[in-house]
Design a protein around this motif. Sequence first.
Motif, short mmCIF file in Angstrom:
data_model
loop_
_atom_site.label_atom_id
_atom_site.label_comp_id
_atom_site.label_asym_id
_atom_site.label_seq_id
_atom_site.Cartn_x
_atom_site.Cartn_y
_atom_site.Cartn_z
N PRO A 178 -21.80 -11.38 -23.20
CA PRO A 178 -21.45 -10.84 -21.89
C PRO A 178 -21.58 -11.96 -20.95
CG PRO A 178 -23.84 -10.37 -22.48
CD PRO A 178 -22.99 -10.87 -23.69
N VAL A 179 -20.89 -11.97 -19.69
CA VAL A 179 -20.68 -13.14 -18.90
C VAL A 179 -20.88 -12.96 -17.50
CG1 VAL A 179 -18.27 -12.36 -18.48
CG2 VAL A 179 -18.91 -14.94 -18.46
N ASP A 180 -21.19 -13.94 -16.64
CA ASP A 180 -21.54 -13.50 -15.42
C ASP A 180 -20.16 -13.81 -14.73
OD1 ASP A 180 -23.12 -13.38 -12.91
OD2 ASP A 180 -22.63 -15.42 -12.50
N THR A 181 -20.31 -12.86 -13.37
CA THR A 181 -19.04 -12.87 -12.70
C THR A 181 -18.45 -14.33 -12.23
OG1 THR A 181 -20.24 -12.16 -10.69
CG2 THR A 181 -19.08 -10.51 -12.15
N SER A 182 -19.46 -15.15 -11.76
CA SER A 182 -19.11 -16.35 -11.18
C SER A 182 -18.25 -17.26 -12.28
CB SER A 182 -20.56 -17.25 -10.64
OG SER A 182 -21.20 -17.50 -12.02
N ASP A 183 -18.56 -17.21 -13.49
CA ASP A 183 -17.66 -17.81 -14.65
C ASP A 183 -16.44 -17.31 -14.68
OD1 ASP A 183 -19.70 -20.13 -15.39
OD2 ASP A 183 -20.89 -18.68 -16.35
N VAL A 184 -16.52 -15.96 -14.77
CA VAL A 184 -14.94 -15.37 -14.78
C VAL A 184 -14.29 -15.69 -13.46
CG1 VAL A 184 -13.97 -13.07 -14.90
CG2 VAL A 184 -16.23 -13.51 -16.18
N ALA A 185 -14.86 -15.80 -12.34
CA ALA A 185 -14.06 -16.31 -11.13
C ALA A 185 -13.48 -17.43 -11.50
CB ALA A 185 -14.83 -15.72 -9.95
N ASP A 186 -14.22 -18.50 -11.64
CA ASP A 186 -13.81 -19.83 -11.88
C ASP A 186 -12.54 -19.67 -12.81
OD1 ASP A 186 -15.71 -20.67 -10.20
OD2 ASP A 186 -17.06 -21.40 -12.11
N HIS A 187 -12.54 -18.96 -13.91
CA HIS A 187 -11.67 -19.07 -14.84
C HIS A 187 -10.20 -18.54 -14.37
CE1 HIS A 187 -9.49 -18.87 -19.03
NE2 HIS A 187 -9.70 -17.81 -18.88
N ILE A 188 -10.42 -17.20 -13.64
CA ILE A 188 -9.33 -16.45 -13.14
C ILE A 188 -8.66 -17.26 -11.85
CG2 ILE A 188 -8.78 -14.54 -11.58
CD1 ILE A 188 -10.88 -12.81 -13.02
N VAL A 189 -9.35 -17.97 -11.06
CA VAL A 189 -8.62 -18.75 -10.17
C VAL A 189 -7.87 -20.06 -10.58
CG1 VAL A 189 -8.93 -20.32 -8.09
CG2 VAL A 189 -10.08 -18.01 -8.13
N ALA A 190 -8.41 -20.59 -11.56
CA ALA A 190 -7.73 -21.50 -12.39
C ALA A 190 -6.45 -21.16 -12.95
CB ALA A 190 -8.64 -22.23 -13.19
N CYS A 191 -6.51 -19.89 -13.69
CA CYS A 191 -5.21 -19.45 -14.21
C CYS A 191 -4.18 -18.77 -13.30
CB CYS A 191 -5.72 -18.28 -15.03
SG CYS A 191 -6.59 -18.61 -16.78
N ALA A 192 -4.68 -18.62 -12.09
CA ALA A 192 -3.73 -17.95 -10.89
C ALA A 192 -2.91 -19.18 -10.54
CB ALA A 192 -4.49 -17.43 -9.89
N PHE A 193 -3.34 -20.42 -10.49
CA PHE A 193 -2.56 -21.52 -9.87
C PHE A 193 -2.37 -22.70 -10.80
CE2 PHE A 193 -5.07 -19.47 -6.64
CZ PHE A 193 -3.90 -19.08 -5.91
N ASP A 194 -2.27 -22.58 -12.28
CA ASP A 194 -2.04 -23.76 -13.02
C ASP A 194 -0.45 -23.73 -13.61
OD1 ASP A 194 -2.13 -21.61 -14.73
OD2 ASP A 194 -3.59 -22.45 -16.14
N GLY A 195 0.23 -22.48 -13.35
CA GLY A 195 1.77 -22.71 -13.41
C GLY A 195 2.01 -22.08 -14.78
N ILE A 196 1.05 -21.41 -15.50
CA ILE A 196 1.19 -20.97 -16.84
C ILE A 196 1.16 -19.34 -16.75
CG2 ILE A 196 0.35 -20.65 -19.03
CD1 ILE A 196 -1.06 -23.41 -18.79
#
Length: 270
Positions: A178-196
């Motif tokens: 399992p994971v904390d939402t803070s770590d998931v949020a970091d990953h999601i925001v990175a994926c939203a704007f990296d152009g992939i």
Amino acid sequence: MTLTLVTGGTGHLGRDIVDRLVGDGHHVRLLARSPGARPDVEWAVGDLATGVGLSDALQDVDTVINAATYSPIARRGGVRPVDFFRSPSAVDVEGTERLLSLCQRQSIRHFLHVSIVGLDDATLPYARVKLAGERLVRASALSWSVVRAMPFYYLLDKMITSFAWLPLWPMPTTSFNPVDTSDVADHIVACAFDGIFGERTEIGGPQDISIAELGGQYRDARGLHRKILPVPMSEAKARGMGFVISRGARGRLTWADWLQHRYSVTHQAA
């Protein structure tokens, strides 16, 4: 400056996503049934389940992060017999389909959808609903991304708390991360704007831990005196319940550290 619409932005994960976006200097609009108090975002009044307000909410939007979901289990913090037979689909299926259609009409640049690790083998009705919504995203003509995450610490905390009064806790020995939402949020925001675009790396916590061990750490953090009964679970049953180990990105915050922060002030013997 580009504008990002976040659905589900008032939930646990959504709040962390919005914090990251605002902290990174993004212009953020939140879709919610009623406007909130925070002044550093735009509020769009609307409802995925009915479609009210969606078209207006998407005006001038460049990126959509769809973090909205409706899980009765998460809402109440526990499982009831009905959860093994049905789960509402108005937000996760019909709402997602409606949002995708409107995004396509308004030429949204990127649609990022938050999903769950292990859906393909999961058997709970909520998981089947989530998978149906995810498949709609994958079939869309939009430039989409899907980020799957493991179960969140706060939800596990709520579920264990719901039966913490019992003197004996039967808990499976199967492991997951399992994971904390803070770590998931970091990953999601990175994926939203990296152009992939497309299927992105899934994310779980840093530690593979058995459910029984997870319960023991919760018990100790609360200062409770309870006996844990380890219960074997077959791999097929575990996967059906969503207890898997993610093979993608790993968060940083451990369950033990999350518990320490959660209960360091409220620690009481019982």
